[in-house]
Write a protein that holds these residues in place. Structure first.
Motif, PDB file in Angstrom:
ATOM      1  N   THR A  72     105.160  69.998  37.187  1.00 52.30           N
ATOM      2  CA  THR A  72     104.984  69.582  38.542  1.00 52.30           C
ATOM      3  C   THR A  72     103.687  70.287  39.162  1.00 52.30           C
ATOM      4  O   THR A  72     103.169  69.846  39.914  1.00 52.30           O
ATOM      5  N   ASP A  73     103.749  71.595  38.689  1.00 53.33           N
ATOM      6  CA  ASP A  73     102.480  72.388  39.613  1.00 53.33           C
ATOM      7  C   ASP A  73     101.153  72.304  38.895  1.00 53.33           C
ATOM      8  O   ASP A  73     100.435  72.782  39.586  1.00 53.33           O
ATOM      9  N   GLN A  74     101.177  71.378  38.004  1.00 53.72           N
ATOM     10  CA  GLN A  74      99.688  70.802  37.299  1.00 53.72           C
ATOM     11  C   GLN A  74      99.397  69.360  37.827  1.00 53.72           C
ATOM     12  O   GLN A  74      98.316  69.054  37.151  1.00 53.72           O
ATOM     13  N   ILE A  75     100.196  68.803  38.536  1.00 49.99           N
ATOM     14  CA  ILE A  75      99.813  67.548  38.817  1.00 49.99           C
ATOM     15  C   ILE A  75      98.508  67.495  39.855  1.00 49.99           C
ATOM     16  O   ILE A  75      97.887  66.314  39.591  1.00 49.99           O
ATOM     17  N   LEU A 109     121.794  72.983  33.974  1.00 54.23           N
ATOM     18  CA  LEU A 109     120.903  72.671  35.249  1.00 54.23           C
ATOM     19  C   LEU A 109     119.508  72.506  34.657  1.00 54.23           C
ATOM     20  O   LEU A 109     118.677  72.228  35.337  1.00 54.23           O
ATOM     21  N   ASN A 110     119.354  72.693  33.362  1.00 46.77           N
ATOM     22  CA  ASN A 110     118.160  72.507  32.742  1.00 46.77           C
ATOM     23  C   ASN A 110     117.759  70.989  32.497  1.00 46.77           C
ATOM     24  O   ASN A 110     116.605  70.545  33.035  1.00 46.77           O
ATOM     25  N   ASP A 111     118.966  70.260  32.190  1.00 54.25           N
ATOM     26  CA  ASP A 111     118.858  68.908  32.192  1.00 54.25           C
ATOM     27  C   ASP A 111     118.696  68.286  33.503  1.00 54.25           C
ATOM     28  O   ASP A 111     117.810  67.372  33.831  1.00 54.25           O
ATOM     29  N   TRP A 112     119.606  68.719  34.520  1.00 52.41           N
ATOM     30  CA  TRP A 112     119.313  68.442  35.668  1.00 52.41           C
ATOM     31  C   TRP A 112     118.154  68.472  36.351  1.00 52.41           C
ATOM     32  O   TRP A 112     117.357  67.529  36.839  1.00 52.41           O
ATOM     33  N   GLY A 113     117.340  69.709  36.224  1.00 54.22           N
ATOM     34  CA  GLY A 113     116.043  70.141  36.712  1.00 54.22           C
ATOM     35  C   GLY A 113     114.828  68.969  36.191  1.00 54.22           C
ATOM     36  O   GLY A 113     114.094  68.524  36.727  1.00 54.22           O
ATOM     37  N   GLN A 114     115.025  68.898  34.543  1.00 56.51           N
ATOM     38  CA  GLN A 114     114.352  67.776  34.151  1.00 56.51           C
ATOM     39  C   GLN A 114     114.028  66.648  34.843  1.00 56.51           C
ATOM     40  O   GLN A 114     113.158  65.999  35.066  1.00 56.51           O
ATOM     41  N   LEU A 120     111.784  62.696  40.487  1.00 51.59           N
ATOM     42  CA  LEU A 120     111.476  62.707  42.070  1.00 51.59           C
ATOM     43  C   LEU A 120     110.514  63.718  42.583  1.00 51.59           C
ATOM     44  O   LEU A 120     109.633  63.313  43.178  1.00 51.59           O
ATOM     45  N   THR A 121     110.316  65.052  42.002  1.00 45.13           N
ATOM     46  CA  THR A 121     109.295  65.913  42.345  1.00 45.13           C
ATOM     47  C   THR A 121     107.905  65.610  41.929  1.00 45.13           C
ATOM     48  O   THR A 121     106.894  65.593  42.793  1.00 45.13           O
ATOM     49  N   ALA A 122     107.737  64.889  40.740  1.00 46.32           N
ATOM     50  CA  ALA A 122     106.433  64.603  40.242  1.00 46.32           C
ATOM     51  C   ALA A 122     106.025  63.544  41.064  1.00 46.32           C
ATOM     52  O   ALA A 122     104.804  63.225  41.315  1.00 46.32           O
ATOM     53  N   SER A 127     101.954  61.254  44.763  1.00 48.22           N
ATOM     54  CA  SER A 127     101.973  60.666  45.947  1.00 48.22           C
ATOM     55  C   SER A 127     100.990  61.218  46.854  1.00 48.22           C
ATOM     56  O   SER A 127     100.294  60.802  47.451  1.00 48.22           O
ATOM     57  N   GLN A 128     101.366  62.763  47.147  1.00 49.57           N
ATOM     58  CA  GLN A 128     100.634  63.534  48.025  1.00 49.57           C
ATOM     59  C   GLN A 128      99.305  63.512  47.662  1.00 49.57           C
ATOM     60  O   GLN A 128      98.383  63.279  48.708  1.00 49.57           O
ATOM     61  N   ALA A 129      98.807  63.824  46.363  1.00 49.36           N
ATOM     62  CA  ALA A 129      97.623  63.797  45.830  1.00 49.36           C
ATOM     63  C   ALA A 129      96.979  62.395  46.111  1.00 49.36           C
ATOM     64  O   ALA A 129      95.696  62.359  46.397  1.00 49.36           O
TER      65      ALA A 129
END
Ligand SMILES: NC(=O)c1ccc[n+]([C@@H]2O[C@H](COP(=O)([O-])OP(=O)(O)OC[C@H]3O[C@@H](n4cnc5c(N)ncnc54)[C@H](OP(=O)(O)O)[C@@H]3O)[C@@H](O)[C@H]2O)c1
Length: 186
Positions: A72-75, A109-114, A120-122, A127-129
């Motif tokens: 997500t930090d490279q989007i 939590l790894n699977d949850w985070g993925q 959602l985060t991506a 959308s923000q970009a």
């Protein structure tokens, strides 16, 4: 006077998860109505197949960008590259989605985070970009119509309903519902 409300000639649509399934069907539908297409997904070979199909079936230009939306930090950088290549995006379809099924007490939590990152985060980050890009195009006293862009988020029955063993997915899709409403009111 005749007007074709479904004419997308001159527009470019970006579809995440457009290499197969629902995303590819959406991409083909938009291309049939005149839009050029940009696809984002991880698997290069599938992207190339989708690109070939869209170009053969609709004759519309199709760009592909292999990328893992969990990064997500490279989007922001991805979106900048897309704009450089395509010269602008008018329609964003957030379709890429994954699930990791397990009972809530077992999911790690790894699977949850993925799942939350991709579903959602991506979606928020791209959308923000996209919103910044459309605002930039419309800046400097140009007509507001130049800013106009469309975001289409693919939700799920699970925006509203819960089922056992799909907690991360349901949480991400519930989030998509409120993200969509929040962007709409802004
Ligand atoms: N199928 C259903 O019954 C159904 C029902 C309700 C909602 N939905 C929603 O509809 C959307 C599409 O579903 P689908 O069934 O068409 O899924 P699918 O066939 O599994 O396709 C998923 C697409 O997303 C891409 N993708 C997955 N993870 C990614 C990542 N980390 N980075 C970039 N791209 C990624 C995949 O390509 P790569 O794997 O190559 O990256 C593929 O292009 C999802 O949001 C899903 O939640 C589906």
């Amino acid at each position: 006077m005749e007007s074709n409300l479904f004419d997308l000639s001159g527009k470019t649509a970006l579809i995440t998860g457009g290499s197969r399934g629902i995303g590819l069907a959406v991409a083909k539908g938009l291309a049939r109505h005149g839009a050029n297409i940009t696809l984002v997904a991880r698997t290069e070979k599938q992207l190339e197949q989708a690109q070939r199909q869209i170009q053969e079936e609709t004759n519309k230009h199709t760009w592909t960008f292999p990328f893992d939306l969990a990064q997500t930090d490279q989007i922001e950088d991805l979106f900048e590259n897309i704009i450089k290549e395509t010269k602008g995006i008018n329609i964003l379809v957030n379709c890429a989605g994954i699930t990791r099924r397990a009972p809530a007490e077992d999911i790690n939590l790894n699977d949850w985070g993925q799942v939350i990152d991709v579903n959602l985060t991506a979606v928020f980050a791209i959308s923000q970009a996209f919103c910044r890009h459309r605002k930039h195009i419309g800046a400097g006293g140009k007509p507001a119509t130049l800013m106009a862009g469309k975001i289409i988020n693919i939700g799920s029955l699970m925006c509203h309903a819960a089922r056992p063993t799909n907690t991360a997915y349901a949480s991400s899709k519930g989030g998509i519902l409120m993200l969509t409403k929040s962007l709409a009111v802004e």
